[in-house]
Design a protein around this motif. Sequence first.
Motif, PDB file in Angstrom:
ATOM      1  N   ARG A   1       0.837  -1.196   0.000  1.00 17.02           N
ATOM      2  CA  ARG A   1       0.000   0.000   0.000  1.00 17.02           C
ATOM      3  C   ARG A   1       0.877   1.254   0.000  1.00 17.02           C
ATOM      4  NH1 ARG A   1      -4.167   0.014   4.604  1.00 17.02           N
ATOM      5  NH2 ARG A   1      -4.806  -1.836   3.467  1.00 17.02           N
ATOM      6  N   LYS A   2       1.913   1.245   0.792  1.00 14.81           N
ATOM      7  CA  LYS A   2       2.835   2.389   0.836  1.00 14.81           C
ATOM      8  C   LYS A   2       3.644   2.500  -0.452  1.00 14.81           C
ATOM      9  CE  LYS A   2       2.001   3.974   4.921  1.00 14.81           C
ATOM     10  NZ  LYS A   2       1.400   5.283   5.097  1.00 14.81           N
ATOM     11  N   MET A   3       3.980   1.361  -1.054  1.00 19.55           N
ATOM     12  CA  MET A   3       4.752   1.377  -2.300  1.00 19.55           C
ATOM     13  C   MET A   3       3.964   2.049  -3.418  1.00 19.55           C
ATOM     14  SD  MET A   3       7.754  -0.048  -1.934  1.00 19.55           S
ATOM     15  CE  MET A   3       8.238  -0.726  -3.491  1.00 19.55           C
ATOM     16  N   ARG A   4       2.645   1.809  -3.468  1.00 20.61           N
ATOM     17  CA  ARG A   4       1.813   2.405  -4.517  1.00 20.61           C
ATOM     18  C   ARG A   4       1.744   3.918  -4.408  1.00 20.61           C
ATOM     19  NH1 ARG A   4      -2.340  -2.213  -3.509  1.00 20.61           N
ATOM     20  NH2 ARG A   4      -1.634  -3.746  -5.004  1.00 20.61           N
ATOM     21  N   GLU A   5       1.933   4.447  -3.220  1.00 21.64           N
ATOM     22  CA  GLU A   5       1.863   5.894  -3.024  1.00 21.64           C
ATOM     23  C   GLU A   5       3.130   6.590  -3.500  1.00 21.64           C
ATOM     24  OE1 GLU A   5       1.039   6.397   1.100  1.00 21.64           O
ATOM     25  OE2 GLU A   5      -0.976   5.533   0.955  1.00 21.64           O
ATOM     26  N   LEU A   6       4.233   5.876  -3.603  1.00 26.26           N
ATOM     27  CA  LEU A   6       5.492   6.479  -4.026  1.00 26.26           C
ATOM     28  C   LEU A   6       5.506   6.730  -5.528  1.00 26.26           C
ATOM     29  CD1 LEU A   6       7.946   4.272  -1.958  1.00 26.26           C
ATOM     30  CD2 LEU A   6       7.223   6.603  -1.449  1.00 26.26           C
ATOM     31  N   LYS A   7       6.247   7.746  -5.946  1.00 22.70           N
ATOM     32  CA  LYS A   7       6.388   8.055  -7.366  1.00 22.70           C
ATOM     33  C   LYS A   7       7.451   7.164  -7.989  1.00 22.70           C
ATOM     34  CE  LYS A   7       5.147  12.905  -6.838  1.00 22.70           C
ATOM     35  NZ  LYS A   7       5.596  14.284  -7.041  1.00 22.70           N
ATOM     36  N   ASN A   8       7.300   6.898  -9.276  1.00 21.41           N
ATOM     37  CA  ASN A   8       8.269   6.116 -10.053  1.00 21.41           C
ATOM     38  C   ASN A   8       8.480   4.707  -9.488  1.00 21.41           C
ATOM     39  OD1 ASN A   8       8.661   8.295 -11.764  1.00 21.41           O
ATOM     40  ND2 ASN A   8      10.261   9.130 -10.460  1.00 21.41           N
ATOM     41  N   VAL A   9       7.412   4.130  -8.947  1.00 22.17           N
ATOM     42  CA  VAL A   9       7.501   2.777  -8.403  1.00 22.17           C
ATOM     43  C   VAL A   9       6.480   1.907  -9.135  1.00 22.17           C
ATOM     44  CG1 VAL A   9       7.141   1.347  -6.350  1.00 22.17           C
ATOM     45  CG2 VAL A   9       8.253   3.566  -6.145  1.00 22.17           C
ATOM     46  N   LYS A  10       6.914   0.726  -9.545  1.00 19.92           N
ATOM     47  CA  LYS A  10       6.026  -0.212 -10.209  1.00 19.92           C
ATOM     48  C   LYS A  10       5.774  -1.376  -9.260  1.00 19.92           C
ATOM     49  CE  LYS A  10       5.618  -3.107 -14.273  1.00 19.92           C
ATOM     50  NZ  LYS A  10       6.287  -3.598 -15.470  1.00 19.92           N
ATOM     51  N   VAL A  11       4.494  -1.670  -9.011  1.00 23.76           N
ATOM     52  CA  VAL A  11       4.111  -2.762  -8.122  1.00 23.76           C
ATOM     53  C   VAL A  11       3.411  -3.826  -8.946  1.00 23.76           C
ATOM     54  CG1 VAL A  11       2.741  -3.413  -6.121  1.00 23.76           C
ATOM     55  CG2 VAL A  11       3.857  -1.184  -6.187  1.00 23.76           C
ATOM     56  N   GLN A  12       3.845  -5.062  -8.820  1.00 21.80           N
ATOM     57  CA  GLN A  12       3.220  -6.176  -9.520  1.00 21.80           C
ATOM     58  C   GLN A  12       2.768  -7.189  -8.480  1.00 21.80           C
ATOM     59  OE1 GLN A  12       5.758  -8.157 -12.279  1.00 21.80           O
ATOM     60  NE2 GLN A  12       4.105  -9.283 -13.228  1.00 21.80           N
ATOM     61  N   THR A  13       1.481  -7.521  -8.506  1.00 17.87           N
ATOM     62  CA  THR A  13       0.910  -8.457  -7.547  1.00 17.87           C
ATOM     63  C   THR A  13       0.737  -9.809  -8.223  1.00 17.87           C
ATOM     64  OG1 THR A  13      -0.285  -6.633  -6.523  1.00 17.87           O
ATOM     65  CG2 THR A  13      -1.007  -8.859  -5.977  1.00 17.87           C
ATOM     66  N   MET A  14       1.254 -10.861  -7.612  1.00 18.03           N
ATOM     67  CA  MET A  14       1.131 -12.207  -8.156  1.00 18.03           C
ATOM     68  C   MET A  14       0.294 -13.032  -7.192  1.00 18.03           C
ATOM     69  SD  MET A  14       4.958 -12.819  -9.594  1.00 18.03           S
ATOM     70  CE  MET A  14       4.503 -14.286 -10.475  1.00 18.03           C
ATOM     71  N   VAL A  15      -0.686 -13.763  -7.753  1.00 26.60           N
ATOM     72  CA  VAL A  15      -1.579 -14.586  -6.950  1.00 26.60           C
ATOM     73  C   VAL A  15      -1.452 -16.016  -7.426  1.00 26.60           C
ATOM     74  CG1 VAL A  15      -3.970 -14.965  -6.277  1.00 26.60           C
ATOM     75  CG2 VAL A  15      -3.155 -12.640  -6.709  1.00 26.60           C
ATOM     76  N   SER A  16      -1.303 -16.947  -6.500  1.00 28.56           N
ATOM     77  CA  SER A  16      -1.229 -18.361  -6.867  1.00 28.56           C
ATOM     78  C   SER A  16      -2.381 -19.097  -6.191  1.00 28.56           C
ATOM     79  CB  SER A  16       0.113 -18.961  -6.449  1.00 28.56           C
ATOM     80  OG  SER A  16       0.279 -18.828  -5.061  1.00 28.56           O
ATOM     81  N   PRO A  17      -2.934 -20.112  -6.857  1.00 31.92           N
ATOM     82  CA  PRO A  17      -4.074 -20.838  -6.278  1.00 31.92           C
ATOM     83  C   PRO A  17      -3.655 -21.682  -5.072  1.00 31.92           C
ATOM     84  CG  PRO A  17      -3.357 -21.890  -8.293  1.00 31.92           C
ATOM     85  CD  PRO A  17      -2.568 -20.630  -8.164  1.00 31.92           C
ATOM     86  N   GLY A  18      -4.608 -21.914  -4.202  1.00 34.93           N
ATOM     87  CA  GLY A  18      -4.356 -22.721  -3.016  1.00 34.93           C
ATOM     88  C   GLY A  18      -4.370 -24.207  -3.337  1.00 34.93           C
ATOM     89  N   PRO A  19      -4.190 -25.059  -2.344  1.00 40.47           N
ATOM     90  CA  PRO A  19      -4.090 -26.505  -2.580  1.00 40.47           C
ATOM     91  C   PRO A  19      -5.392 -27.158  -3.052  1.00 40.47           C
ATOM     92  CG  PRO A  19      -4.126 -26.031  -0.241  1.00 40.47           C
ATOM     93  CD  PRO A  19      -4.020 -24.714  -0.941  1.00 40.47           C
ATOM     94  N   GLY A  20      -6.556 -26.553  -2.794  1.00 42.23           N
ATOM     95  CA  GLY A  20      -7.824 -27.159  -3.176  1.00 42.23           C
ATOM     96  C   GLY A  20      -8.333 -26.757  -4.552  1.00 42.23           C
ATOM     97  N   VAL A  21      -7.571 -25.933  -5.284  1.00 38.69           N
ATOM     98  CA  VAL A  21      -8.031 -25.431  -6.575  1.00 38.69           C
ATOM     99  C   VAL A  21      -7.620 -26.405  -7.679  1.00 38.69           C
ATOM    100  CG1 VAL A  21      -7.875 -23.540  -8.225  1.00 38.69           C
ATOM    101  CG2 VAL A  21      -7.854 -23.067  -5.769  1.00 38.69           C
ATOM    102  N   VAL A  22      -8.599 -26.771  -8.524  1.00 32.70           N
ATOM    103  CA  VAL A  22      -8.344 -27.683  -9.636  1.00 32.70           C
ATOM    104  C   VAL A  22      -7.694 -26.918 -10.773  1.00 32.70           C
ATOM    105  CG1 VAL A  22      -9.439 -29.246 -11.294  1.00 32.70           C
ATOM    106  CG2 VAL A  22     -10.341 -29.056  -8.984  1.00 32.70           C
TER     107      VAL A  22
END
Length: 55
Positions: A3-24
């Motif tokens: 959240r703080k990183m997004r407020e800074l200038k010239n910063v690129k934030v990339q969010t990666m999501v991986s499925p949990g153990p029960g996801v087919v």
Amino acid sequence: MTRKMRELKNVKVQTMVSPGPGVVRQAPRSGRKRGRDKEAVLRDRVWREQRKRET
């Protein structure tokens, strides 16, 4: 922290999501089959032309 990183200038934030153990795992998709469709259209066109000549 992100959240703080997004407020800074010239910063690129990339969010990666991986499925949990029960996801087919999803089956791969075949995509569009344009080549087959073109062949079918051509065969149909030839067939229609032959039918016109017969009548």
